[in-house]
Design an enzyme around this catalytic site. Structure first.
Site, PDB file in Angstrom:
ATOM      1  N   LYS A  16      68.518  47.435  -1.611  1.00 48.81           N
ATOM      2  CA  LYS A  16      67.340  48.198  -0.283  1.00 48.81           C
ATOM      3  C   LYS A  16      67.118  49.269  -0.611  1.00 48.81           C
ATOM      4  O   LYS A  16      66.446  50.090  -0.462  1.00 48.81           O
ATOM      5  CB  LYS A  16      67.148  47.678   1.186  1.00 48.81           C
ATOM      6  CG  LYS A  16      66.786  46.436   0.822  1.00 48.81           C
ATOM      7  CD  LYS A  16      66.915  45.251   2.507  1.00 48.81           C
ATOM      8  CE  LYS A  16      68.130  45.587   3.070  1.00 48.81           C
ATOM      9  NZ  LYS A  16      69.479  45.100   3.318  1.00 48.81           N
ATOM     10  N   ARG A  68      81.521  51.049   3.455  1.00 51.82           N
ATOM     11  CA  ARG A  68      80.785  51.705   4.650  1.00 51.82           C
ATOM     12  C   ARG A  68      82.081  51.390   6.338  1.00 51.82           C
ATOM     13  O   ARG A  68      82.419  50.342   5.962  1.00 51.82           O
ATOM     14  CB  ARG A  68      79.610  51.735   4.764  1.00 51.82           C
ATOM     15  CG  ARG A  68      78.861  52.909   5.637  1.00 51.82           C
ATOM     16  CD  ARG A  68      77.392  52.279   5.621  1.00 51.82           C
ATOM     17  NE  ARG A  68      76.794  51.207   6.211  1.00 51.82           N
ATOM     18  CZ  ARG A  68      75.609  50.196   6.214  1.00 51.82           C
ATOM     19  NH1 ARG A  68      75.248  50.972   5.228  1.00 51.82           N
ATOM     20  NH2 ARG A  68      75.433  49.331   6.279  1.00 51.82           N
ATOM     21  N   ARG A  79      80.900  49.535  -1.631  1.00 55.47           N
ATOM     22  CA  ARG A  79      80.402  50.592  -0.688  1.00 55.47           C
ATOM     23  C   ARG A  79      81.761  50.710  -0.597  1.00 55.47           C
ATOM     24  O   ARG A  79      81.816  52.169   0.610  1.00 55.47           O
ATOM     25  CB  ARG A  79      79.494  50.305   0.072  1.00 55.47           C
ATOM     26  CG  ARG A  79      78.678  51.393   0.425  1.00 55.47           C
ATOM     27  CD  ARG A  79      77.572  50.649   1.277  1.00 55.47           C
ATOM     28  NE  ARG A  79      77.194  49.567   1.689  1.00 55.47           N
ATOM     29  CZ  ARG A  79      76.460  48.904   2.340  1.00 55.47           C
ATOM     30  NH1 ARG A  79      75.166  49.194   1.781  1.00 55.47           N
ATOM     31  NH2 ARG A  79      76.420  47.796   3.076  1.00 55.47           N
ATOM     32  N   ARG A 114      76.993  39.274   9.185  1.00 55.71           N
ATOM     33  CA  ARG A 114      75.790  40.122   8.766  1.00 55.71           C
ATOM     34  C   ARG A 114      74.894  38.837   7.624  1.00 55.71           C
ATOM     35  O   ARG A 114      73.541  38.633   7.770  1.00 55.71           O
ATOM     36  CB  ARG A 114      75.895  41.082   7.698  1.00 55.71           C
ATOM     37  CG  ARG A 114      75.919  42.355   9.390  1.00 55.71           C
ATOM     38  CD  ARG A 114      76.394  43.476   8.192  1.00 55.71           C
ATOM     39  NE  ARG A 114      75.984  44.336   7.536  1.00 55.71           N
ATOM     40  CZ  ARG A 114      77.093  45.296   6.936  1.00 55.71           C
ATOM     41  NH1 ARG A 114      78.365  45.465   6.677  1.00 55.71           N
ATOM     42  NH2 ARG A 114      76.403  46.208   5.412  1.00 55.71           N
ATOM     43  N   ARG A 168      63.374  42.898  10.236  1.00 58.79           N
ATOM     44  CA  ARG A 168      65.187  42.162  10.675  1.00 58.79           C
ATOM     45  C   ARG A 168      64.794  40.726  10.979  1.00 58.79           C
ATOM     46  O   ARG A 168      65.639  39.593  11.128  1.00 58.79           O
ATOM     47  CB  ARG A 168      66.347  42.581  10.678  1.00 58.79           C
ATOM     48  CG  ARG A 168      67.074  42.871   9.272  1.00 58.79           C
ATOM     49  CD  ARG A 168      68.148  43.661   9.702  1.00 58.79           C
ATOM     50  NE  ARG A 168      68.703  44.148   8.259  1.00 58.79           N
ATOM     51  CZ  ARG A 168      69.157  44.884   7.969  1.00 58.79           C
ATOM     52  NH1 ARG A 168      68.391  46.291   8.438  1.00 58.79           N
ATOM     53  NH2 ARG A 168      69.810  44.900   7.133  1.00 58.79           N
TER      54      ARG A 168
HETATM   55  P1  B4P Z   1      72.218  49.399  -0.694  1.00 59.34           P
HETATM   56  O1  B4P Z   1      71.370  50.249  -1.174  1.00 59.34           O
HETATM   57  O2  B4P Z   1      73.165  50.541   0.303  1.00 59.34           O
HETATM   58  O3  B4P Z   1      72.111  47.951   0.294  1.00 59.34           O
HETATM   59  P2  B4P Z   1      71.068  48.225   1.775  1.00 59.34           P
HETATM   60  O4  B4P Z   1      70.104  46.446   1.126  1.00 59.34           O
HETATM   61  O5  B4P Z   1      70.507  49.461   1.512  1.00 59.34           O
HETATM   62  O6  B4P Z   1      72.225  47.562   2.721  1.00 59.34           O
HETATM   63  P3  B4P Z   1      71.822  47.017   4.484  1.00 59.34           P
HETATM   64  O7  B4P Z   1      71.647  45.832   4.622  1.00 59.34           O
HETATM   65  O8  B4P Z   1      73.869  47.008   4.883  1.00 59.34           O
HETATM   66  O9  B4P Z   1      72.259  48.025   5.121  1.00 59.34           O
HETATM   67  P4  B4P Z   1      70.906  48.897   6.425  1.00 59.34           P
HETATM   68  O10 B4P Z   1      71.741  50.165   6.722  1.00 59.34           O
HETATM   69  O11 B4P Z   1      69.674  48.376   6.555  1.00 59.34           O
HETATM   70  O12 B4P Z   1      73.647  49.233  -1.647  1.00 59.34           O
HETATM   71  C1  B4P Z   1      74.750  48.470  -1.171  1.00 59.34           C
HETATM   72  C2  B4P Z   1      75.610  48.659  -2.432  1.00 59.34           C
HETATM   73  O13 B4P Z   1      75.162  48.671  -3.680  1.00 59.34           O
HETATM   74  C3  B4P Z   1      75.264  50.431  -2.464  1.00 59.34           C
HETATM   75  O14 B4P Z   1      76.747  50.679  -2.830  1.00 59.34           O
HETATM   76  C4  B4P Z   1      75.167  50.396  -3.811  1.00 59.34           C
HETATM   77  O15 B4P Z   1      75.447  51.786  -4.520  1.00 59.34           O
HETATM   78  C5  B4P Z   1      75.167  49.910  -4.771  1.00 59.34           C
HETATM   79  N1  B4P Z   1      74.105  48.933  -5.450  1.00 59.34           N
HETATM   80  C6  B4P Z   1      73.076  49.489  -5.240  1.00 59.34           C
HETATM   81  N2  B4P Z   1      71.997  48.239  -6.225  1.00 59.34           N
HETATM   82  C7  B4P Z   1      73.291  48.041  -7.472  1.00 59.34           C
HETATM   83  C8  B4P Z   1      72.932  47.865  -9.058  1.00 59.34           C
HETATM   84  N3  B4P Z   1      71.751  47.361  -9.203  1.00 59.34           N
HETATM   85  N4  B4P Z   1      73.842  47.393  -9.164  1.00 59.34           N
HETATM   86  C9  B4P Z   1      75.144  47.479  -8.777  1.00 59.34           C
HETATM   87  N5  B4P Z   1      75.365  48.271  -7.046  1.00 59.34           N
HETATM   88  C10 B4P Z   1      73.985  48.369  -6.460  1.00 59.34           C
HETATM   89  O16 B4P Z   1      71.874  48.073   8.034  1.00 59.34           O
HETATM   90  C11 B4P Z   1      73.223  48.203   8.509  1.00 59.34           C
HETATM   91  C12 B4P Z   1      73.402  48.122   9.880  1.00 59.34           C
HETATM   92  O17 B4P Z   1      71.946  48.576  11.160  1.00 59.34           O
HETATM   93  C13 B4P Z   1      72.380  46.164  10.272  1.00 59.34           C
HETATM   94  O18 B4P Z   1      73.642  45.661   9.775  1.00 59.34           O
HETATM   95  C14 B4P Z   1      72.647  45.515  11.551  1.00 59.34           C
HETATM   96  O19 B4P Z   1      73.903  46.641  12.313  1.00 59.34           O
HETATM   97  C15 B4P Z   1      71.814  47.472  11.770  1.00 59.34           C
HETATM   98  N6  B4P Z   1      69.931  47.483  12.054  1.00 59.34           N
HETATM   99  C16 B4P Z   1      69.482  48.201  10.770  1.00 59.34           C
HETATM  100  N7  B4P Z   1      67.970  48.239  10.376  1.00 59.34           N
HETATM  101  C17 B4P Z   1      68.060  46.947  11.718  1.00 59.34           C
HETATM  102  C18 B4P Z   1      67.072  46.402  12.462  1.00 59.34           C
HETATM  103  N8  B4P Z   1      65.408  46.466  11.416  1.00 59.34           N
HETATM  104  N9  B4P Z   1      67.241  45.287  12.688  1.00 59.34           N
HETATM  105  C19 B4P Z   1      68.523  45.194  14.063  1.00 59.34           C
HETATM  106  N10 B4P Z   1      69.853  45.821  13.546  1.00 59.34           N
HETATM  107  C20 B4P Z   1      69.690  46.750  12.174  1.00 59.34           C
END
Ligand code: B4P
Length: 187
Positions: free
Chosen positions: A15, A129, A127, A140, A91
């Site tokens: 995302k 993190r 990744r 998660r 979410r």
């Molecule tokens: P990302 O792009 O980092 O994935 P994401 O879906 O944004 O991650 P996430 O859901 O964990 O993060 P968020 O910050 O929202 O891609 C993942 C990896 O894959 C990267 O290394 C990328 O390079 C790689 N990649 C991407 N596309 C690719 C492809 N096509 N092929 C291969 N590799 C690929 O959430 C983090 C935390 O914050 C949550 O767990 C929660 O605790 C909190 N949080 C955030 N929003 C919240 C909400 N609304 N309510 C409550 N808690 C919340």
């Protein structure tokens, strides 16, 4: 009318990666609740101190905290004129209901980036993190199924859900997303 988009998908589905590119390409304001929370942690604010342990365990920050932050951000001038792309919000059904309370008429599209559990596991472990430990990732993904997956029906009932295949190279996924957004913005 500026675009109002939310992007959903399992944690690690890409995302954040795709949201940055969509925002650049369509000129909408990228609002990532994950980035906002990580910034608060880095700055050591009261919110950051509360959020850190919740995020590290893979749990969700309470709706009451997140809803207020997003509502405030959506009222800013850049969003009012340029539109928004919400990344990682809503979410939970509680967050979706709050969003419809303050932006229902501005929302035109909910994108679900569909990637299998095995693939997101691999991506998150690669990744590396702080919150990408095996235990937190499992937590998660469980929460995604119980709290976030029901939102797909919620958006489908409102007629704005589009499911996009998130497997494959970043560029391929971006092309699929672009095609869907262009279709909506021409309406
Ligand atoms: P990302 O792009 O980092 O994935 P994401 O879906 O944004 O991650 P996430 O859901 O964990 O993060 P968020 O910050 O929202 O891609 C993942 C990896 O894959 C990267 O290394 C990328 O390079 C790689 N990649 C991407 N596309 C690719 C492809 N096509 N092929 C291969 N590799 C690929 O959430 C983090 C935390 O914050 C949550 O767990 C929660 O605790 C909190 N949080 C955030 N929003 C919240 C909400 N609304 N309510 C409550 N808690 C919340």
């Amino acid at each position: 009318m500026p675009l109002g988009i939310v992007i959903l998908g399992r944690q690690g589905s890409g995302k954040g990666t795709q949201a940055v590119r969509i925002a650049e390409s369509f000129g909408v304001v990228h609002i990532s609740t994950g980035d906002m929370l990580r910034a608060a942690v880095a700055e050591g604010t009261e919110l950051g101190m509360k959020a850190k342990s919740i995020m590290d365990s893979g749990d969700l920050v309470p709706d009451t905290v997140i809803n207020g932050i997003v509502e405030e951000r959506l009222q800013k001038d850049d969003v009012q004129s340029g539109g928004f792309l919400l990344d990682g919000f809503p979410r939970t059904v509680g967050q979706a209901e709050a969003l419809s309370g303050y932006a229902e008429n501005d929302l035109n599209l909910a994108l679900n980036l569909d990637v299998s559990i095995d693939e997101v596991m691999d991506r998150m472990l690669a990744r590396g993190r702080d919150d990408d430990t095996a235990e937190a990732i499992t937590r998660r993904l469980e929460l995604y199924e119980t709290e976030t997956a029901p939102l797909l029906d919620w958006f489908e009932e409102r007629g704005i859900l589009k499911i996009v295949d998130g497997n494959g190279a970043e560029d391929e996924v971006f092309s699929r997303l672009t095609a869907v957004i262009e279709e909506i913005s021409e309406k």
